[in-house]
Motif scaffolding. Structure first.
Motif, short mmCIF file in Angstrom:
data_model
loop_
_atom_site.label_atom_id
_atom_site.label_comp_id
_atom_site.label_asym_id
_atom_site.label_seq_id
_atom_site.Cartn_x
_atom_site.Cartn_y
_atom_site.Cartn_z
N PRO A 6 42.28 53.16 36.81
CA PRO A 6 41.35 52.60 37.79
C PRO A 6 41.37 53.37 39.11
CG PRO A 6 43.24 51.16 37.46
CD PRO A 6 43.37 52.25 36.48
N ARG A 7 40.23 53.39 39.77
CA ARG A 7 40.15 54.10 41.05
C ARG A 7 40.91 53.32 42.11
NH1 ARG A 7 34.60 53.90 40.40
NH2 ARG A 7 34.48 52.89 42.43
N ALA A 8 41.22 54.06 43.20
CA ALA A 8 42.06 53.45 44.24
C ALA A 8 41.37 52.28 44.94
CB ALA A 8 42.44 54.52 45.25
N ASP A 9 40.05 52.35 45.11
CA ASP A 9 39.37 51.27 45.84
C ASP A 9 38.94 50.13 44.92
OD1 ASP A 9 37.49 52.69 44.47
OD2 ASP A 9 35.93 52.48 45.99
N VAL A 10 39.46 50.16 43.69
CA VAL A 10 39.10 49.12 42.73
C VAL A 10 40.15 48.02 42.79
CG1 VAL A 10 38.87 48.60 40.28
CG2 VAL A 10 37.82 50.65 41.22
N ALA A 11 39.70 46.80 43.00
CA ALA A 11 40.64 45.68 43.09
C ALA A 11 41.01 45.17 41.70
CB ALA A 11 40.02 44.55 43.91
N VAL A 12 40.02 45.07 40.84
CA VAL A 12 40.28 44.62 39.47
C VAL A 12 39.63 45.59 38.51
CG1 VAL A 12 40.07 42.74 37.81
CG2 VAL A 12 40.07 42.23 40.22
N SER A 13 40.39 45.95 37.48
CA SER A 13 39.82 46.85 36.49
C SER A 13 40.16 46.31 35.11
CB SER A 13 40.42 48.24 36.69
OG SER A 13 39.94 49.08 35.69
N LEU A 14 39.12 46.08 34.31
CA LEU A 14 39.35 45.65 32.93
C LEU A 14 38.91 46.77 32.02
CD1 LEU A 14 38.05 42.91 34.61
CD2 LEU A 14 39.07 41.92 32.60
N ILE A 15 39.83 47.22 31.18
CA ILE A 15 39.55 48.38 30.33
C ILE A 15 39.63 47.96 28.87
CG2 ILE A 15 40.28 50.72 29.73
CD1 ILE A 15 41.63 50.72 32.59
N GLN A 16 38.48 48.00 28.21
CA GLN A 16 38.39 47.63 26.79
C GLN A 16 39.08 46.30 26.49
OE1 GLN A 16 36.61 49.15 24.04
NE2 GLN A 16 35.63 49.67 25.98
N VAL A 85 46.63 37.16 42.50
CA VAL A 85 45.29 36.59 42.38
C VAL A 85 45.36 35.10 42.73
CG1 VAL A 85 44.58 38.17 40.55
CG2 VAL A 85 45.52 35.95 39.94
N ALA A 86 44.29 34.56 43.25
CA ALA A 86 44.22 33.12 43.50
C ALA A 86 42.98 32.60 42.80
CB ALA A 86 44.13 32.83 44.99
N MET A 87 43.08 31.39 42.29
CA MET A 87 41.98 30.88 41.48
C MET A 87 41.51 29.52 42.01
SD MET A 87 41.76 30.93 37.40
CE MET A 87 40.48 30.15 36.46
N VAL A 88 40.21 29.37 42.06
CA VAL A 88 39.62 28.06 42.36
C VAL A 88 39.06 27.55 41.04
CG1 VAL A 88 37.87 26.82 43.67
CG2 VAL A 88 39.03 28.78 44.70
N VAL A 165 42.68 39.37 44.94
CA VAL A 165 41.47 39.01 44.21
C VAL A 165 41.31 37.48 44.18
CG1 VAL A 165 40.31 39.10 41.97
CG2 VAL A 165 41.78 40.99 42.68
N PHE A 166 40.09 37.03 44.41
CA PHE A 166 39.77 35.61 44.25
C PHE A 166 39.06 35.41 42.92
CE2 PHE A 166 40.31 35.62 48.79
CZ PHE A 166 40.84 34.37 49.06
N LEU A 167 39.48 34.40 42.19
CA LEU A 167 38.80 34.04 40.94
C LEU A 167 38.23 32.64 41.12
CD1 LEU A 167 41.68 35.16 38.55
CD2 LEU A 167 39.70 36.50 39.22
N MET A 168 36.95 32.49 40.89
CA MET A 168 36.34 31.17 41.09
C MET A 168 35.59 30.77 39.82
SD MET A 168 35.04 31.29 44.97
CE MET A 168 36.03 32.07 46.24
#
Lengths: 374, 298
Positions: A6-16, A85-88, A165-168
């Protein structure tokens, strides 16, 4: 090692990333990268797998395949609490026996490294409560709050952790329409203030279109399209996206391209983009975006048909117009247009109104009205 | 025509009375009177034996069998109670019973709630099997377990100790099932949220789950305490030493094959009922059911 880093400015990266329960595949492999500060909405009907994506990022569901990176770190085997990560939650998931203050402070009281002093926890609780306008309610129990206030407690509890990262997960789905609109604005204000990557799940396309920097449209465990709200609207990747985005729903018609490569739609001929010719004899699906069609009095109108039904919306109204040959379109009209069922209606199409999809539903091109035949 | 009218009228009357009952409106006078009679008979059946014990405990043995029975003893005779405390280790029995019942209740609530949490919320291999085994073991009658239990306790050298009274009842799976059923009702999102917030499994159990199932645990605790307070067969077998004995066994020992002192026996029963009544009154407030309102969207 991951195939893609993942790139440096990427907060979340999902790969396959994929998810299955036994033999049942609920999410097919997909890639998704969320930049720092970006607001990405996962949009789709119930059961399409959007909440599962959030739970996998949070660590509440195991990943069957692929890699999840949060803030550049592979987190597949990291415990939920250590994932930053925090989740609502879809349900507010407030602790009913604790006051608002204790609910908000809970993540900090759980923090061991570093163990925070009581004064620090209190200061951060007050700040988080202030961000979501909850300061007067700190000593109340969740049961003494309204739906919107409870949702803000859940938001403050996420904010206080200062996560990457916020997850809502459908946080506004049970609020009434007015409150939902207010909360949308509040959420966006909070997002603008804290500027953290946010993944937001909803089945409400209006929420998605109004809030998102980018929207990920999902259906039946498969990503249909990822793009800016405008891209989804103007160039839907397939018939699912075309119908899911936009209100009223885009009517679709199955047609066949003539041997000379020309597509007939009612009494007009359509041509595809200059660089994407339509294959002679091909079966295609044609959709016309209702909001890009309008009534006109001009004799050179694209379509002429008979008004069937009128839906009055206040700001404007939509007419269903029968074009004959089993074809119909839905057209935007003035709110006070005096059209009754049975009246003859002339319809003009704005550029970008017509979309042509192949047999499998994938978009081939936009189309324009070439000429009226009769 | 008239007959039809009457039938119609009766039907309407029946419907109206059903409606009244459903809507909670007062019923007719005979119905109310009948329900009072039934209630009175029920209360009498429940209370007369107890009142008889109260009355007997304050009588001298000479006036016990007078006919018609004297419900209010005159004069009030305190000798039965004096004898209870002076000639028998009644205070010690009371302490033993309260100590054993309290210890069993506290430990059982702790174990039951933890096991219930594991069975309700944690994923592990064989969870269903364990739950099924526990459920099956509920069906085994206590009388079938007493002899093996006696051998185990004797083998451990615990006969005649408090441990003999405290440890065996802890293995009763019914409490685990009750705790599990309380915990299953707590939404998974609450724990998921706590887990994300950094709470360990034990913290989730202690800070989220326990407070939310408190009313259920109070009920379970009360039942456990009362069951333990009145248990007879196992203490009779496991403890021979009179100083280690519990109330139920101690009181039954007040009668012998040749001498039945009903006054003393009644005084023992009445005195034994006082501590459990006090405990019940103290805990009664906690019976008020907590709910999850505010936790989730309605």
């Amino acid at each position: 090692m991951s195939a893609m880093s993942p790139r440096a400015d990427v907060a979340v990266s999902l790969i396959q990333v994929a998810k299955s329960y036994g033999d049942v595949e609920v999410l097919q492999p997909f890639d998704l990268q969320v930049a720092e500060g970006e607001f990405v909405v996962l949009l789709g009907p119930s059961g399409c797998g959007k909440s599962t994506i959030l739970k996998m990022i949070a660590g509440l569901e195991e990943v069957s395949h692929g890699e999840i990176h949060v803030a550049g770190e592979l987190v597949n085997y990291v415990r939920p609490r250590d994932r930053d990560v925090a989740m609502v939650f879809q349900n507010y998931a407030l602790y009913p026996h604790m006051s608002v203050r204790d609910n908000i402070a809970f993540p900090l009281t759980m923090s061991r490294r570093p163990r925070l002093k009581r004064g620090v926890i209190e200061a951060r609780t007050v700040t988080a409560a202030d961000i979501v306008d909850l300061t007067p309610y700190l000593d109340r129990k969740p049961a003494q709050l309204s739906g919107g206030q409870r949702q803000r407690v859940a938001l403050a509890r996420a904010i206080i952790r200062q996560p990457a990262v916020f997850l809502m997960d459908e946080p506004l789905s049970n609020l009434d329409a007015l409150l939902r609109a207010d909360m949308r604005t509040s959420l966006l204000e909070v997002h603008a203030r804290i500027k953290k990557a946010t993944l937001y799940v909803t089945h409400d396309q209006i929420e998605a279109m109004t809030m998102a920097d980018r929207v990920v449209v999902l259906n039946a465990g498969r990503i249909q399209q990822i793009g800016r709200p405008r891209d989804l609207y103007t160039a839907p990747a397939n018939t699912f996206v075309a119908q899911f985005i936009g209100s009223p729903r885009m009517p679709l018609h199955d047609l066949e391209v003539r041997d000379d490569g020309i597509l007939h739609f009612a009494d007009v001929t359509l041509t595809g983009d200059a660089d994407v010719p339509l294959a002679p004899g091909a079966s295609v699906t044609v959709g016309l975006r209702p909001s890009a069609l309008r009534t006109t009095s001009s004799a050179s109108a694209c379509f002429v048909g008979e008004a069937k039904r009128r839906d009055y919306l206040g700001s404007d109204s939509y007419l269903e117009v029968d074009l004959g040959e089993g074809l119909s379109v839905v057209v935007r009209a003035e709110a006070d247009a005096e059209v009754r069922p049975g009246d003859t209606v002339r319809v003009d199409a704005d550029p970008g109104a017509i979309h042509v999809f192949d047999e499998a539903g994938a978009r081939i091109c936009g189309a324009s009205v070439c000429r009226r035949e009769r | 025509m008239t007959a039809m009218h009457t039938t119609e009228h009766k039907k309407r009357g029946a419907v109206a009375s059903k409606d009244r009952a459903r809507s909670g409106l007062p019923r007719s006078r005979p119905a109310i009177s009948l329900s009072y009679v039934i209630l009175f008979v029920g209360v009498a059946i429940a209370l007369v034996p107890f009142l008889y014990v109260v009355s007997t405990s304050f009588k001298e043995s000479t006036s016990l069998f007078s006919y018609p029975p004297d419900w209010i003893p005159s004069p009030i005779f305190w000798g039965n109670f004096e004898s209870l405390f002076a000639d028998h280790p009644f205070a010690q029995w009371t302490f033993n019973t309260l100590f054993v019942s309290g210890a069993v209740t506290a430990l059982k609530l702790w174990f039951d709630s933890m096991a219930g949490y594991a069975l309700a919320k944690m994923e592990f291999a064989g969870r269903r099997g364990v739950a099924l085994l526990l459920l099956l073991s509920v069906a085994i009658p206590i009388s079938a377990l007493i002899i093996p239990m006696f051998f185990v306790v004797r083998y451990l050298g615990l006969l005649n100790t408090y441990w003999a009274l405290i440890l065996p009842p802890l293995a009763n799976p019914l409490g685990i099932f009750m705790a599990r059923s309380f915990i299953v009702g707590i939404p998974d999102d609450l724990e998921a949220s706590a887990r994300l917030d950094g709470a360990s499994e034990f913290t989730i159990y202690r800070k989220i789950v326990l407070p939310l199932i408190r009313p259920g645990l109070v009920v379970l605790g009360m039942f456990t305490f009362m069951l333990q307070y009145t248990s007879f067969i196992w203490p009779l077998i496991a403890v021979q030493d009179s100083d280690r004995q519990v109330l139920a066994v101690g009181i039954s020992g007040l009668q012998s094959a040749f001498l039945q002192d009903w006054g003393l026996l009644s005084a023992g029963m009445l005195a034994a009922a006082i501590p459990i009544t006090v405990v019940f009154l103290l805990v009664q407030r906690a019976f008020v059911f907590n709910d999850l309102s505010g936790a989730l969207k309605e």
